[in-house]
Write a protein that holds these residues in place. Structure first.
Motif, PDB file in Angstrom:
ATOM      1  N   GLN A 135       0.801  -1.259  -0.003  1.00 10.52           N
ATOM      2  CA  GLN A 135       0.019   0.117  -0.068  1.00 10.52           C
ATOM      3  C   GLN A 135       0.832   1.437  -0.022  1.00 10.52           C
ATOM      4  O   GLN A 135       0.286   2.378   0.470  1.00 10.52           O
ATOM      5  CB  GLN A 135      -0.837  -0.218   1.235  1.00 10.52           C
ATOM      6  CG  GLN A 135      -1.849  -1.274   1.094  1.00 10.52           C
ATOM      7  CD  GLN A 135      -2.790  -1.168   0.101  1.00 10.52           C
ATOM      8  OE1 GLN A 135      -3.352  -0.232  -0.294  1.00 10.52           O
ATOM      9  NE2 GLN A 135      -3.263  -2.279  -0.413  1.00 10.52           N
ATOM     10  N   MET A 138      -0.667   4.487  -1.374  1.00  8.55           N
ATOM     11  CA  MET A 138      -1.742   5.076  -0.459  1.00  8.55           C
ATOM     12  C   MET A 138      -1.166   5.588   0.811  1.00  8.55           C
ATOM     13  O   MET A 138      -1.688   6.713   1.302  1.00  8.55           O
ATOM     14  CB  MET A 138      -2.754   4.010  -0.169  1.00  8.55           C
ATOM     15  CG  MET A 138      -3.524   3.681  -1.394  1.00  8.55           C
ATOM     16  SD  MET A 138      -4.785   5.166  -1.764  1.00  8.55           S
ATOM     17  CE  MET A 138      -5.330   5.478  -0.361  1.00  8.55           C
ATOM     18  N   THR A 146      -4.273   5.048   5.841  1.00  3.47           N
ATOM     19  CA  THR A 146      -3.519   3.817   5.369  1.00  3.47           C
ATOM     20  C   THR A 146      -2.951   3.273   6.749  1.00  3.47           C
ATOM     21  O   THR A 146      -3.014   2.021   6.940  1.00  3.47           O
ATOM     22  CB  THR A 146      -2.471   4.251   4.463  1.00  3.47           C
ATOM     23  OG1 THR A 146      -2.894   4.837   3.283  1.00  3.47           O
ATOM     24  CG2 THR A 146      -1.645   2.888   4.293  1.00  3.47           C
TER      25      THR A 146
END
Length: 219
Positions: A135, A138, A146
């Motif tokens: 991730q 993000m 996040t």
């Protein structure tokens, strides 16, 4: 997030973080003695306990200095590390040590989350690192959200994530370890690897890494 960012800035500045981001020339080291000396320095954790997989007596130790905001680190973590683990770490041939070298405040926050989520459990630490790398975009765009999502996936409450982000002691240790890596063993960028004390800078494919490992495992 503003208060959190201020806390990171204060701690990292206090630990000389701004100086860490400046470039320093590598001092050339040659010969077996220099490599042994470097290996001895790399082998010992400084402030934070090591997060490692593989047996302590493995013939090869790989130590990676990594930043959660580094795209090349994420590529290694997602594409190369699973193959390295399956073929060499889980079979007892390699011990792999992950050391944090956050290049920015967001990476520092992510490193702290991984430490808090793991609570000393290496398997959980590496699992959380994997989630953070997956991730990464993000994380850079919407850091707080996040971190909360990944923290929840790792079994943390939202309050626990917030408390972790305010842990000044953890942040100070993280910054101290980074300063040592930069000033003493000359880590300048991520990823940087030490394979039995030999410094290797930059991303590597599994095939490139394997070519380095094979002769070491024949000794």
């Amino acid at each position: 997030m503003v208060a959190l960012r201020r806390a990171f800035k204060v701690a990292l500045t206090r630990a000389g973080f701004a100086a860490l981001l400046g470039l320093m020339s590598l001092h050339p080291t040659g010969g077996a003695m220099a490599q042994l000396a470097t290996a001895a320095l790399v082998a010992q954790p400084v402030s934070l306990p090591d997060m490692a997989l593989g047996p302590a007596d493995a013939p090869v130790t790989i130590t990676e200095y990594s930043s959660m905001s580094c795209p090349h680190c994420a590529t290694f973590g997602e594409n190369v590390f699973p193959m390295l683990r399956a073929k060499y770490i889980d079979t007892g041939k390699v011990r792999f040590v992950f050391r944090e070298f956050p290049l920015d405040i967001k990476a520092a926050a992510a490193s702290m989350l991984a430490r808090c989520a793991a609570n000393g459990d290496a398997e959980k630490f590496f699992g959380t690192v994997q989630l953070l790398f997956q991730q990464q975009q993000m994380l850079m765009a919407q850091t707080n959200m996040t971190l909360r999502v990944i923290g929840k996936q790792a079994g943390m409450t939202e309050q626990a994530v917030e408390t972790c982000g305010r842990d000044q002691t953890l942040l100070d240790k993280l910054a101290a370890d980074q300063r040592f890596a930069h000033e003493v063993i000359k880590v300048e960028s991520t990823p940087t690897f030490f394979v039995n004390g030999e410094r290797l800078k930059g991303a590597m494919s599994f095939e490139e890494l394997e070519e380095i490992l094979k002769p070491l495992l024949k000794k």
